[in-house]
Each structure stands twice: as C-alpha cells, then as structure tokens.
Design a protein around this motif. Sequence first.
Motif, short mmCIF file in Angstrom:
data_model
loop_
_atom_site.label_atom_id
_atom_site.label_comp_id
_atom_site.label_asym_id
_atom_site.label_seq_id
_atom_site.Cartn_x
_atom_site.Cartn_y
_atom_site.Cartn_z
N ARG A 65 0.82 -1.20 0.00
CA ARG A 65 0.00 0.00 0.00
C ARG A 65 0.86 1.25 0.00
O ARG A 65 0.43 2.28 -0.50
N ARG A 66 2.04 1.16 0.58
CA ARG A 66 2.91 2.34 0.63
C ARG A 66 3.39 2.75 -0.75
O ARG A 66 3.91 3.83 -0.93
N TRP A 67 3.17 1.88 -1.72
CA TRP A 67 3.62 2.16 -3.07
C TRP A 67 2.57 2.87 -3.91
O TRP A 67 2.84 3.24 -5.05
N LYS A 68 1.40 3.10 -3.38
CA LYS A 68 0.30 3.66 -4.20
C LYS A 68 0.68 5.00 -4.83
O LYS A 68 0.57 5.16 -6.04
N ASP A 69 1.13 5.96 -4.03
CA ASP A 69 1.50 7.27 -4.57
C ASP A 69 2.72 7.19 -5.48
O ASP A 69 2.77 7.83 -6.53
N SER A 124 3.73 4.62 -7.27
CA SER A 124 3.32 3.98 -8.52
C SER A 124 2.57 4.96 -9.43
O SER A 124 2.83 5.05 -10.63
N ARG A 125 1.65 5.69 -8.83
CA ARG A 125 0.87 6.66 -9.60
C ARG A 125 1.78 7.72 -10.24
O ARG A 125 1.65 8.04 -11.41
N LYS A 126 2.73 8.25 -9.45
CA LYS A 126 3.63 9.31 -9.93
C LYS A 126 4.55 8.80 -11.04
O LYS A 126 4.68 9.44 -12.09
N VAL A 127 5.19 7.67 -10.81
CA VAL A 127 6.12 7.13 -11.82
C VAL A 127 5.38 6.82 -13.12
O VAL A 127 5.84 7.18 -14.20
N CYS A 128 4.24 6.17 -13.02
CA CYS A 128 3.50 5.81 -14.23
C CYS A 128 2.99 7.04 -14.96
O CYS A 128 3.02 7.09 -16.19
N MET A 164 3.06 5.36 -18.50
CA MET A 164 2.89 3.91 -18.43
C MET A 164 1.56 3.61 -17.75
O MET A 164 1.01 4.44 -17.04
N TRP A 165 1.04 2.40 -17.95
CA TRP A 165 -0.14 1.96 -17.23
C TRP A 165 0.25 1.64 -15.81
O TRP A 165 1.29 1.06 -15.55
N ASN A 166 -0.60 2.01 -14.88
CA ASN A 166 -0.37 1.76 -13.47
C ASN A 166 -1.11 0.48 -13.07
O ASN A 166 -2.33 0.42 -13.14
N ALA A 167 -0.38 -0.52 -12.63
CA ALA A 167 -0.98 -1.81 -12.28
C ALA A 167 -1.37 -1.90 -10.81
O ALA A 167 -1.90 -2.92 -10.37
N TYR A 168 -1.14 -0.84 -10.06
CA TYR A 168 -1.37 -0.89 -8.61
C TYR A 168 -2.77 -1.41 -8.25
O TYR A 168 -2.91 -2.26 -7.37
#
Length: 93
Positions: free
Chosen positions: A1-5, A7-11, A16-20
């Motif tokens: 869950r800590r990766w949500k922000d 992942s959104r920012k990098v994608c 890129m598509w965000n698979a989160y």
Amino acid sequence: RRWKDFSRKVCSDLDMWNAYDHVHIEQEATPKHLGGDGRAVLSFNTDFFSGKYVILCDDIKTTGSSIQRIKYKLESIGATVICALTIGTTIHE
C-alpha cells in the motif's frame, strides 16, 4: 500500500499503465520476527496483465524470493516481466 502514490507518480511521469489497482492483497504477511513466513497472499487481475510488459518494484531485496515468486505468477497469467527494481538490498556480514 505504501507504493500507491509512488506507482501513480512514476506511471504518470513515464506515460505507463499503473498496475497498482490490479494487484490485491488477500491476506497480509505476518513478519518473520513474529513467527510468520513474511509472505502476503496476493491476487492478480489476469485480464489486465495478460499480454503486458511489466516492471516490478520492491523496497528492499534480501533474497530476491518475493520478486521471483511474483515474476513467475505474472508470467503464468501471460505477462512478460522485463526487469525488477529495488531501492536497496540487505547486506549480511
């Protein structure tokens, strides 16, 4: 869950598509120091991942077994894992 922000920012930045939102935690991991095996139970949206190229991200690599387990699962549902990135690695002396 800590990766949500993250992942959104990098994608977003890399177009890129965000698979989160296509990976779900069915059961949280119990840490090894509390008697668990440290493995969460995950489920993946097969329709989303099938035919996709995937970059895996993890915070710390100790043995690489988590990344390897997820790589095999994604490949079994039709994805191609092209690389895995970690922020750091555990060093045992």
